[in-house]
Design a protein around this motif. Structure first.
Motif, PDB file in Angstrom:
ATOM      1  N   TRP A 144       1.204  -0.950   0.138  1.00 27.00           N
ATOM      2  CA  TRP A 144      -0.245   0.180   0.086  1.00 27.00           C
ATOM      3  C   TRP A 144       0.681   0.811  -0.122  1.00 27.00           C
ATOM      4  N   TYR A 145       1.879   1.536   0.723  1.00 32.29           N
ATOM      5  CA  TYR A 145       2.987   2.204   0.528  1.00 32.29           C
ATOM      6  C   TYR A 145       3.193   2.783  -0.452  1.00 32.29           C
TER       7      TYR A 145
ATOM      8  N   ARG B 252       1.441   3.867  -2.758  1.00 30.93           N
ATOM      9  CA  ARG B 252       0.901   5.386  -2.842  1.00 30.93           C
ATOM     10  C   ARG B 252       2.337   6.428  -2.950  1.00 30.93           C
TER      11      ARG B 252
ATOM     12  N   PRO C 298       0.101   9.291   6.756  1.00 30.11           N
ATOM     13  CA  PRO C 298      -1.787   9.233   6.048  1.00 30.11           C
ATOM     14  C   PRO C 298      -2.796   9.577   6.969  1.00 30.11           C
TER      15      PRO C 298
ATOM     16  N   ASP D 259      -4.531   9.395   1.603  1.00 27.09           N
ATOM     17  CA  ASP D 259      -4.644   9.462   0.329  1.00 27.09           C
ATOM     18  C   ASP D 259      -5.879  10.524  -0.123  1.00 27.09           C
ATOM     19  N   SER D 260      -5.219   9.385  -1.650  1.00 22.43           N
ATOM     20  CA  SER D 260      -6.329  10.624  -2.761  1.00 22.43           C
ATOM     21  C   SER D 260      -6.725   9.515  -4.007  1.00 22.43           C
TER      22      SER D 260
ATOM     23  N   THR E 137      -8.249   3.613   1.970  1.00 18.65           N
ATOM     24  CA  THR E 137      -8.340   3.888   0.174  1.00 18.65           C
ATOM     25  C   THR E 137      -9.838   3.964  -0.523  1.00 18.65           C
TER      26      THR E 137
ATOM     27  N   HIS F 239      -7.455  13.900  -6.085  1.00 20.81           N
ATOM     28  CA  HIS F 239      -5.872  13.544  -6.418  1.00 20.81           C
ATOM     29  C   HIS F 239      -4.838  14.661  -6.959  1.00 20.81           C
TER      30      HIS F 239
END
Length: 353
Positions: A17-18, A21, A140, A163-164, A267, A332
């Motif tokens: 995940w990181y 991102r 985050p 996160d976006s 997310t 975003h």
């Protein structure tokens, strides 16, 4: 602006995940015209030391995943890039003081992206060193921010940048009404999709259709659980879908259930909320998902499958939406602005001394 990211792992190395991102931020910065380099373990073929992909330059620090060698060689790689700001991942934690050493020589500020994992066995002294070294520690969520402050970072140096999701794309996407209730996440050891299925089993006598989006090692067990609960004819396992393919399904759904036991930032839940879903979150100690629904009048927090089932029923009283503009600030471009503002601030502050 010339930005150097330092991360041993990237999204090209695996499903993290990181790392995903970090790569997304790097590519969006490059799309805006910034000069972006990621110093990392080599993932491309050949013996050339760098590789350009999607507007980003990837520069080899080491050829293999060797944390000690990576930390040792990182300052030299950063020195060759000559960035205006360094954005370093905290895995391994010693990469942060290594990046700071390189930054000090060139008078370049360093920000650290804190990578928090529930199974992290890093010695406390390394965590403290990583938390205290950079000009800013980016997290985050408030949940991860608490961890960083406990490691010794000053509260003023910790900045939450969430996160976006593609809110603009959500507005224009079609609606796919195949499911009333949706779960979406990588089906790994933290997925806890069984809690979602148990809640659905409580509602056998009601009319509903559900979808599980995601794939991973926990999927066979989840499908078996659905069969054992005799709800497999009403639960569709869709496998892994790109965000663009998820959005129509989420816009057509009414409820999104979040039951994962680990999430530094949820997310998939955010995407569902922006698509108008009612968010029902099972509170977990290692998950920041609750932060997204605590201020949402349509959202709910639960602590058991029974409560989750009750909230799914209660959501039927709420109007169906296909977009929730309350989450427009997570688009975003809006979130990328926060990264750029952070970089510009630390660069300006560094020039004062």
């Amino acid at each position: 602006m010339r930005v150097a990211f330092a991360s041993m792992s990237t999204a090209h190395h695996g499903d993290d995940w990181y790392a995903g991102r970090l790569q997304a931020v790097a590519e969006r910065l490059a799309a805006r015209g910034h000069d972006v380099t990621i110093c990392c373990v080599q993932w491309w073929d050949g013996d050339h030391p760098s590789f350009d992909f999607e507007g980003v330059t990837y520069r080899r620090v080491t050829a293999d995943h060797a944390p000690r060698a990576f930390v040792t060689k990182l300052p030299f790689a950063l020195n060759s890039v000559r960035p205006d700001v360094v954005h370093v991942a905290t895995r391994p934690h010693l990469a942060v003081p290594a990046a700071k050493a390189a930054g000090r020589l060139r008078r370049t500020p360093v920000v650290a992206e804190w990578w928090a994992y529930p199974d992290d066995e890093t010695p406390p002294w390394r965590r403290r060193w990583a938390a205290r070294s950079p000009a800013r520690v980016l997290v985050p969520s408030d949940t991860v921010g608490t961890t960083v402050r406990e490691c010794g970072a000053a509260a003023a140096d910790v900045e939450v940048i969430p996160d976006s999701v593609d809110v603009a794309g959500i507005r224009d996407a079609p609606v796919d009404p195949r499911a009333d209730v949706v779960y979406a996440r990588s089906l790994d050891e933290y997925a806890n999709v069984e809690a979602f299925l148990l809640a659905l089993a409580e509602l056998r006598q009601r009319d509903w259709r559900a979808a599980v989006i995601g794939d991973g090692p926990a999927r066979p067990d989840a499908e078996r659980t659905a069969r054992d609960l005799r709800i497999d004819d009403r639960v569709e396992f869709l496998g892994a879908l790109d965000p663009g393919d998820q959005i129509p399904i989420l816009k057509g759904a009414h409820v999104f259930a979040q039951t994962a036991t680990w999430a530094p930032f949820a997310t998939d839940l955010l995407r569902a909320l922006a698509c108008g879903c009612v968010g029902v979150v099972a509170y977990q100690a290692n998950s920041a998902a609750h932060e997204l629904v605590e201020g949402d009048p349509r959202g709910a927090l639960v602590t058991s499958p029974r409560e989750l089932a009750d909230e799914i029923v209660a959501a039927a009283e709420l109007e169906r939406w296909t977009v929730n503009e309350a989450y427009a600030s997570y688009d975003h471009e809006a979130v990328l602005d926060r990264y750029v503002d952070c970089y510009e601030t630390v660069v300006a502050d560094y020039g004062l001394f």
